[in-house]
Design a protein around this motif. Sequence first.
Motif, mmCIF file in Angstrom:
data_model
loop_
_atom_site.group_PDB
_atom_site.id
_atom_site.type_symbol
_atom_site.label_atom_id
_atom_site.label_comp_id
_atom_site.label_asym_id
_atom_site.label_seq_id
_atom_site.Cartn_x
_atom_site.Cartn_y
_atom_site.Cartn_z
ATOM 1 N N ALA A 70 0.872 -1.168 0.000
ATOM 2 C CA ALA A 70 0.000 0.000 0.000
ATOM 3 C C ALA A 70 0.910 1.219 0.000
ATOM 4 O O ALA A 70 1.777 1.345 0.865
ATOM 5 C CB ALA A 70 -0.916 0.012 1.222
ATOM 6 N N THR A 71 0.718 2.092 -0.993
ATOM 7 C CA THR A 71 1.587 3.250 -1.149
ATOM 8 C C THR A 71 0.740 4.503 -1.290
ATOM 9 O O THR A 71 -0.023 4.619 -2.249
ATOM 10 C CB THR A 71 2.474 3.095 -2.398
ATOM 11 N N PRO A 72 0.856 5.446 -0.357
ATOM 12 C CA PRO A 72 0.072 6.681 -0.493
ATOM 13 C C PRO A 72 0.646 7.566 -1.589
ATOM 14 O O PRO A 72 1.841 7.542 -1.871
ATOM 15 C CB PRO A 72 0.210 7.339 0.880
ATOM 16 N N GLY A 73 -0.229 8.349 -2.217
ATOM 17 C CA GLY A 73 0.201 9.311 -3.216
ATOM 18 C C GLY A 73 0.850 10.511 -2.536
ATOM 19 O O GLY A 73 0.788 10.665 -1.306
ATOM 20 N N PRO A 74 1.457 11.397 -3.330
ATOM 21 C CA PRO A 74 2.078 12.597 -2.755
ATOM 22 C C PRO A 74 1.045 13.440 -2.004
ATOM 23 O O PRO A 74 -0.030 13.718 -2.531
ATOM 24 C CB PRO A 74 2.619 13.350 -3.969
ATOM 25 N N GLY A 75 1.354 13.793 -0.773
ATOM 26 C CA GLY A 75 0.468 14.620 0.036
ATOM 27 C C GLY A 75 -0.611 13.836 0.764
ATOM 28 O O GLY A 75 -1.436 14.427 1.455
ATOM 29 N N TRP A 76 -0.639 12.533 0.627
ATOM 30 C CA TRP A 76 -1.648 11.695 1.279
ATOM 31 C C TRP A 76 -0.995 10.885 2.392
ATOM 32 O O TRP A 76 0.156 10.468 2.278
ATOM 33 C CB TRP A 76 -2.280 10.729 0.271
ATOM 34 N N SER A 77 -1.745 10.620 3.459
ATOM 35 C CA SER A 77 -1.278 9.720 4.515
ATOM 36 C C SER A 77 -2.067 8.420 4.403
ATOM 37 O O SER A 77 -3.079 8.357 3.712
ATOM 38 C CB SER A 77 -1.471 10.351 5.895
ATOM 39 N N MET A 78 -1.608 7.399 5.086
ATOM 40 C CA MET A 78 -2.205 6.079 4.946
ATOM 41 C C MET A 78 -2.342 5.421 6.301
ATOM 42 O O MET A 78 -1.515 5.608 7.182
ATOM 43 C CB MET A 78 -1.318 5.227 4.040
ATOM 44 N N GLN A 79 -3.409 4.619 6.445
ATOM 45 C CA GLN A 79 -3.605 3.825 7.650
ATOM 46 C C GLN A 79 -4.136 2.465 7.211
ATOM 47 O O GLN A 79 -4.967 2.371 6.311
ATOM 48 C CB GLN A 79 -4.593 4.516 8.585
ATOM 49 N N VAL A 80 -3.656 1.385 7.841
ATOM 50 C CA VAL A 80 -4.024 0.021 7.455
ATOM 51 C C VAL A 80 -4.592 -0.707 8.663
ATOM 52 O O VAL A 80 -4.044 -0.621 9.763
ATOM 53 C CB VAL A 80 -2.791 -0.750 6.924
ATOM 54 N N TRP A 81 -5.694 -1.451 8.432
ATOM 55 C CA TRP A 81 -6.257 -2.335 9.439
ATOM 56 C C TRP A 81 -6.389 -3.713 8.812
ATOM 57 O O TRP A 81 -6.795 -3.850 7.663
ATOM 58 C CB TRP A 81 -7.649 -1.892 9.875
ATOM 59 N N LYS A 82 -6.058 -4.761 9.588
ATOM 60 C CA LYS A 82 -6.177 -6.136 9.099
ATOM 61 C C LYS A 82 -6.800 -7.000 10.181
ATOM 62 O O LYS A 82 -6.473 -6.864 11.356
ATOM 63 C CB LYS A 82 -4.795 -6.710 8.754
ATOM 64 N N THR A 83 -7.696 -7.905 9.763
ATOM 65 C CA THR A 83 -8.225 -8.936 10.651
ATOM 66 C C THR A 83 -8.166 -10.255 9.886
ATOM 67 O O THR A 83 -7.628 -10.317 8.783
ATOM 68 C CB THR A 83 -9.687 -8.655 11.084
ATOM 69 N N GLU A 84 -8.763 -11.300 10.444
ATOM 70 C CA GLU A 84 -8.762 -12.600 9.779
ATOM 71 C C GLU A 84 -9.727 -12.652 8.608
ATOM 72 O O GLU A 84 -9.649 -13.570 7.797
ATOM 73 C CB GLU A 84 -9.105 -13.695 10.786
ATOM 74 N N SER A 85 -10.659 -11.692 8.488
ATOM 75 C CA SER A 85 -11.647 -11.760 7.412
ATOM 76 C C SER A 85 -11.768 -10.475 6.605
ATOM 77 O O SER A 85 -12.621 -10.388 5.726
ATOM 78 C CB SER A 85 -13.021 -12.134 7.971
ATOM 79 N N TRP A 86 -10.954 -9.450 6.864
ATOM 80 C CA TRP A 86 -10.982 -8.246 6.051
ATOM 81 C C TRP A 86 -9.704 -7.441 6.199
ATOM 82 O O TRP A 86 -8.976 -7.573 7.173
ATOM 83 C CB TRP A 86 -12.206 -7.375 6.329
ATOM 84 N N ILE A 87 -9.449 -6.608 5.178
ATOM 85 C CA ILE A 87 -8.323 -5.676 5.164
ATOM 86 C C ILE A 87 -8.883 -4.329 4.741
ATOM 87 O O ILE A 87 -9.681 -4.246 3.800
ATOM 88 C CB ILE A 87 -7.233 -6.102 4.162
ATOM 89 N N ARG A 88 -8.476 -3.272 5.413
ATOM 90 C CA ARG A 88 -8.914 -1.929 5.053
ATOM 91 C C ARG A 88 -7.692 -1.028 4.985
ATOM 92 O O ARG A 88 -6.880 -1.001 5.901
ATOM 93 C CB ARG A 88 -9.899 -1.388 6.082
#
Length: 181
Positions: free
Chosen positions: A135-153
């Motif tokens: 997962a790579t944010p674009g210029p000027g964007w921040s990123m946050q990742v969540w993972k469980t056993e049945s979904w990724i956000r």
Amino acid sequence: MAAMRRGLLHVLAWLLATGAAVTVTWWGVHTVMAGTAYDPPRALPITAADARDPDATAPPVTATARPQPSESSGAPARGADEPSPAPSKPPGSTKPSPGPSTGAPADAGKVRAYDTEGGRVVLSLGEDYATLVSATPGPGWSMQVWKTESWIRVDFAAGADRVSVFCTWHDSAPRVDVQNF
């Protein structure tokens, strides 16, 4: 002597209370962070089709995709759908040669890239699971990742703009939804 003993008792009580508070705090933070930690993303090569027209829908990249030889190398160029010729083995060799290493697990699913306004998310989609590749944010964007056993956000944010890539596979094959907020 009694005042010294009382002072020492107060310091000991303070140390025990502080130690208990630090332990409970560490346990709480550790529990929360253990549920959100993820493997570092692996980079995937950008194909010539991605570089020419970023808005075009590119075919999925597979774990066995190899770069095509250039026209100047003297080797004839193969089509994208043609299989690679098998590597030749020296006579008498009975041990199979190992395949090229891609860094992906041997049972990797179909690798799909999702380009959004906020950045790029690459997922490996199996029949009943999904794995975040990068997962790579674009210029000027921040990123946050969540993972469980049945979904990724994966959420990208820039000011009031939000983009969310949500992959779920609880009772079915993985489904990916991209939403702009």
